[in-house]
Scaffold this motif. Structure first.
Motif, PDB file in Angstrom:
ATOM      1  N   HIS A  25     -63.846 127.446 -16.195  1.00 39.21           N
ATOM      2  CA  HIS A  25     -64.631 126.212 -16.318  1.00 39.21           C
ATOM      3  C   HIS A  25     -64.158 125.172 -15.294  1.00 39.21           C
ATOM      4  O   HIS A  25     -64.969 124.504 -14.639  1.00 39.21           O
ATOM      5  CB  HIS A  25     -64.483 125.663 -17.733  1.00 39.21           C
ATOM      6  N   ASN A  26     -62.854 125.054 -15.138  1.00 36.55           N
ATOM      7  CA  ASN A  26     -62.310 124.094 -14.180  1.00 36.55           C
ATOM      8  C   ASN A  26     -62.708 124.445 -12.746  1.00 36.55           C
ATOM      9  O   ASN A  26     -63.033 123.565 -11.950  1.00 36.55           O
ATOM     10  CB  ASN A  26     -60.791 124.034 -14.305  1.00 36.55           C
ATOM     11  N   ARG A  27     -62.676 125.728 -12.427  1.00 38.97           N
ATOM     12  CA  ARG A  27     -63.130 126.163 -11.099  1.00 38.97           C
ATOM     13  C   ARG A  27     -64.596 125.787 -10.884  1.00 38.97           C
ATOM     14  O   ARG A  27     -64.988 125.354  -9.793  1.00 38.97           O
ATOM     15  CB  ARG A  27     -62.960 127.684 -10.951  1.00 38.97           C
ATOM     16  N   SER A  28     -65.396 125.958 -11.921  1.00 40.25           N
ATOM     17  CA  SER A  28     -66.807 125.605 -11.808  1.00 40.25           C
ATOM     18  C   SER A  28     -66.982 124.116 -11.528  1.00 40.25           C
ATOM     19  O   SER A  28     -67.827 123.709 -10.722  1.00 40.25           O
ATOM     20  CB  SER A  28     -67.542 126.004 -13.094  1.00 40.25           C
ATOM     21  N   LEU A  29     -66.165 123.284 -12.180  1.00 36.16           N
ATOM     22  CA  LEU A  29     -66.232 121.847 -11.933  1.00 36.16           C
ATOM     23  C   LEU A  29     -65.891 121.517 -10.487  1.00 36.16           C
ATOM     24  O   LEU A  29     -66.569 120.714  -9.836  1.00 36.16           O
ATOM     25  CB  LEU A  29     -65.275 121.112 -12.870  1.00 36.16           C
ATOM     26  N   VAL A  30     -64.836 122.119  -9.980  1.00 41.14           N
ATOM     27  CA  VAL A  30     -64.412 121.850  -8.602  1.00 41.14           C
ATOM     28  C   VAL A  30     -65.482 122.327  -7.626  1.00 41.14           C
ATOM     29  O   VAL A  30     -65.831 121.621  -6.663  1.00 41.14           O
ATOM     30  CB  VAL A  30     -63.049 122.522  -8.327  1.00 41.14           C
ATOM     31  N   LEU A  31     -66.024 123.513  -7.846  1.00 39.21           N
ATOM     32  CA  LEU A  31     -67.087 124.021  -6.972  1.00 39.21           C
ATOM     33  C   LEU A  31     -68.316 123.110  -7.017  1.00 39.21           C
ATOM     34  O   LEU A  31     -68.961 122.870  -5.996  1.00 39.21           O
ATOM     35  CB  LEU A  31     -67.472 125.442  -7.383  1.00 39.21           C
ATOM     36  N   GLY A  32     -68.627 122.580  -8.205  1.00 32.47           N
ATOM     37  CA  GLY A  32     -69.765 121.677  -8.328  1.00 32.47           C
ATOM     38  C   GLY A  32     -69.559 120.398  -7.525  1.00 32.47           C
ATOM     39  O   GLY A  32     -70.478 119.910  -6.860  1.00 32.47           O
ATOM     40  N   LEU A  33     -68.340 119.857  -7.553  1.00 33.69           N
ATOM     41  CA  LEU A  33     -68.049 118.655  -6.772  1.00 33.69           C
ATOM     42  C   LEU A  33     -68.144 118.935  -5.279  1.00 33.69           C
ATOM     43  O   LEU A  33     -68.662 118.115  -4.509  1.00 33.69           O
ATOM     44  CB  LEU A  33     -66.653 118.130  -7.115  1.00 33.69           C
ATOM     45  N   LEU A  34     -67.645 120.070  -4.842  1.00 32.56           N
ATOM     46  CA  LEU A  34     -67.729 120.429  -3.429  1.00 32.56           C
ATOM     47  C   LEU A  34     -69.179 120.552  -2.993  1.00 32.56           C
ATOM     48  O   LEU A  34     -69.553 120.124  -1.893  1.00 32.56           O
ATOM     49  CB  LEU A  34     -66.973 121.734  -3.179  1.00 32.56           C
ATOM     50  N   ARG A  35     -70.012 121.126  -3.845  1.00 31.76           N
ATOM     51  CA  ARG A  35     -71.417 121.244  -3.490  1.00 31.76           C
ATOM     52  C   ARG A  35     -72.079 119.872  -3.418  1.00 31.76           C
ATOM     53  O   ARG A  35     -72.867 119.585  -2.513  1.00 31.76           O
ATOM     54  CB  ARG A  35     -72.150 122.124  -4.518  1.00 31.76           C
ATOM     55  N   GLU A  36     -71.755 119.003  -4.367  1.00 32.77           N
ATOM     56  CA  GLU A  36     -72.393 117.692  -4.406  1.00 32.77           C
ATOM     57  C   GLU A  36     -71.954 116.783  -3.269  1.00 32.77           C
ATOM     58  O   GLU A  36     -72.754 116.061  -2.692  1.00 32.77           O
ATOM     59  CB  GLU A  36     -72.089 117.006  -5.749  1.00 32.77           C
ATOM     60  N   HIS A  37     -70.678 116.804  -2.945  1.00 34.93           N
ATOM     61  CA  HIS A  37     -70.128 115.841  -1.989  1.00 34.93           C
ATOM     62  C   HIS A  37     -70.073 116.368  -0.560  1.00 34.93           C
ATOM     63  O   HIS A  37     -69.919 115.585   0.376  1.00 34.93           O
ATOM     64  CB  HIS A  37     -68.722 115.421  -2.437  1.00 34.93           C
ATOM     65  N   GLY A  38     -70.158 117.652  -0.372  1.00 37.62           N
ATOM     66  CA  GLY A  38     -70.025 118.193   0.976  1.00 37.62           C
ATOM     67  C   GLY A  38     -68.577 118.313   1.374  1.00 37.62           C
ATOM     68  O   GLY A  38     -68.046 119.407   1.536  1.00 37.62           O
ATOM     69  N   GLU A  39     -67.890 117.186   1.545  1.00 35.05           N
ATOM     70  CA  GLU A  39     -66.456 117.148   1.812  1.00 35.05           C
ATOM     71  C   GLU A  39     -65.812 116.196   0.812  1.00 35.05           C
ATOM     72  O   GLU A  39     -66.334 115.125   0.543  1.00 35.05           O
ATOM     73  CB  GLU A  39     -66.174 116.657   3.238  1.00 35.05           C
ATOM     74  N   ILE A  40     -64.683 116.600   0.278  1.00 38.05           N
ATOM     75  CA  ILE A  40     -64.003 115.780  -0.725  1.00 38.05           C
ATOM     76  C   ILE A  40     -62.537 116.183  -0.773  1.00 38.05           C
ATOM     77  O   ILE A  40     -62.188 117.343  -0.496  1.00 38.05           O
ATOM     78  CB  ILE A  40     -64.675 115.943  -2.116  1.00 38.05           C
ATOM     79  N   GLY A  41     -61.667 115.227  -1.098  1.00 33.49           N
ATOM     80  CA  GLY A  41     -60.238 115.481  -1.191  1.00 33.49           C
ATOM     81  C   GLY A  41     -59.800 115.787  -2.609  1.00 33.49           C
ATOM     82  O   GLY A  41     -60.543 115.570  -3.578  1.00 33.49           O
TER      83      GLY A  41
END
Length: 403
Positions: A25-41
């Motif tokens: 689930h946590n991996r899914s959250l991180v992948l979702g943020l990467l998709r939404e933001h393009g680049e993120i720290g």
């Protein structure tokens, strides 16, 4: 009105949890943020997900090792060490999307950023499971060779429904023979060896992709009329797909309604669908042309008989769209799928004037019916998105970012 009524609780942010059992689930959250933001720290990911920076860092290292994520350099923001930025790897593994329809098979390789890496549409003379599995294996091999055989992280497969519903499953032009009692996802896992296979209704998958990458990207509530061979409805409510208790929400094709100009009531998809258009074209252009070839080069503006068919189709579609508006109160209704875009544009033009419904408001930012962005590959692309991210997680994050 009580205080609670006046101040309803705000939707909860999709957040992660640190126990190991929730790692997927946590991996899914991180992948979702990467998709939404393009680049993120990593620090920003931790703030959005409420995971610890260490937990985010561990997930990012895993994703880097798997080729799902790449480092994009550092972002300087104020004092201190510039933050490392990460993004999904557009040339990394792919997700496979498949649409099994009455008459054709659509196969796509979709990159992690939503880009289309390879695609095919091939006719299916026999849509029973055996021939479909053989055709699918062949298309996966061909597209793999075309793209350098990337790793496949999962597959989404969509089909017209519903199945196993007496009196509905065995009727209509979109019916697939021989699938009753079968588990499509399990069959495909066995044949292809791909461990992650997810199964969805075709119209729902099309609406999901339209929400993620198409005309519905900035919308929270809209309906997508999907022209496969038959006719289906995908519903996005509060940023999430509305599937129904058994995944059969949106089965509109066999609704029996009279046309707006009067006349006998008939199933809507008998008059307004790709199947109905094929019937018309076979009558006017000969029976020997393949179904997919029949859709090439159609333009109602230069074809009076086709324009007459469009007008009749609009007469049958209009009452259905009025029903959809009154039931779901959407921001707009999008049209898309296998139906050629010039035909859809003409259909939208001839829907006017639409009946008076709850959507008949003067102050509108969008027309009541608009053309979708993603065309004939929409359902397969929506299917390919399914293994990449959990739909509910992605929708909640997207909703949170808009507010």
């Amino acid at each position: 009105m009580t205080t609670d009524d006046a101040n309803p609780p705000k939707p909860q942010r999709a957040i992660g949890a640190n126990p190991e059992r929730n790692r997927a689930h946590n991996r899914s959250l991180v992948l979702g943020l990467l998709r939404e933001h393009g680049e993120i720290g990593r620090a920003a990911m931790a703030r959005h997900t409420r995971l610890t920076q260490q937990a985010v860092g561990n997930i990012i290292e895993e994703l880097l090792d798997e080729g799902l994520v790449i480092e994009m350099g550092r972002l300087r923001a104020g004092r201190g060490q510039p933050a490392r930025q990460f993004s999904l790897n557009p040339q990394g593994p792919v997700s496979l999307g498949v649409e099994i329809a009455a008459g054709h098979l659509v196969t796509v390789f979709q990159g992690l950023t939503g880009g289309l890496r390879a695609r095919s549409i091939v006719p299916l003379a026999d849509t029973t499971p055996g021939p479909v599995m053989a055709a699918l294996q062949q298309q996966i091999a061909l597209l793999g060779a075309e793209t350098g055989s990337p790793a496949i992280i999962g597959m989404g497969v969509v089909m017209p429904g519903p199945f196993e519903i007496e009196g509905i499953s065995a009727v209509g032009p979109a019916t697939l023979k021989g699938w009753a009692g079968r588990d499509p996802a399990a069959m495909i896992r066995d044949v292809t060896g791909i461990s992650t296979v997810m199964h969805e209704n075709d119209a729902t998958a099309a609406a999901v992709y339209e929400s993620l990458h198409g005309a519905g990207r900035a919308l929270r509530d809209f309906c997508h009329v999907y022209f496969g061979v038959g006719l289906g409805l995908g519903i996005i409510h509060d940023g999430r797909p509305l599937r129904g208790a058994f995944g059969n929400a949106g089965e509109i094709g066999q609704l029996v309604l009279p046309p707006r100009d009067g006349g006998p009531a008939v199933p809507v998809e008998d008059r307004t669908s790709v199947f109905a258009l094929w019937d018309f074209l076979r009558e006017t252009r000969g029976p020997d042309v393949s179904d997919l070839d029949l859709l090439t080069g159609l333009d109602p503006e230069t074809d009076p008989p086709l324009l007459a068919w469009v007008r009749q189709a609009a007469d049958h579609l209009s009452p259905l769209l009025a029903l959809v508006e009154n039931l779901f109160d959407p921001e707009t209704i999008t049209l898309g799928g296998l139906m050629p875009r010039p035909v859809l544009n003409a259909l939208i033009d001839h829907l006017n004037p639409l009946p008076v419904t709850v959507s008949s408001r003067q102050a509108r930012s969008l027309s009541r019916v608009i053309l979708g962005h993603t065309g004939p590959y929409t359902a397969a692309l929506g299917a390919a998105a399914m293994p990449l991210l959990d739909h509910n997680t992605a929708a909640e994050l997207r909703h949170d970012n808009r507010t």
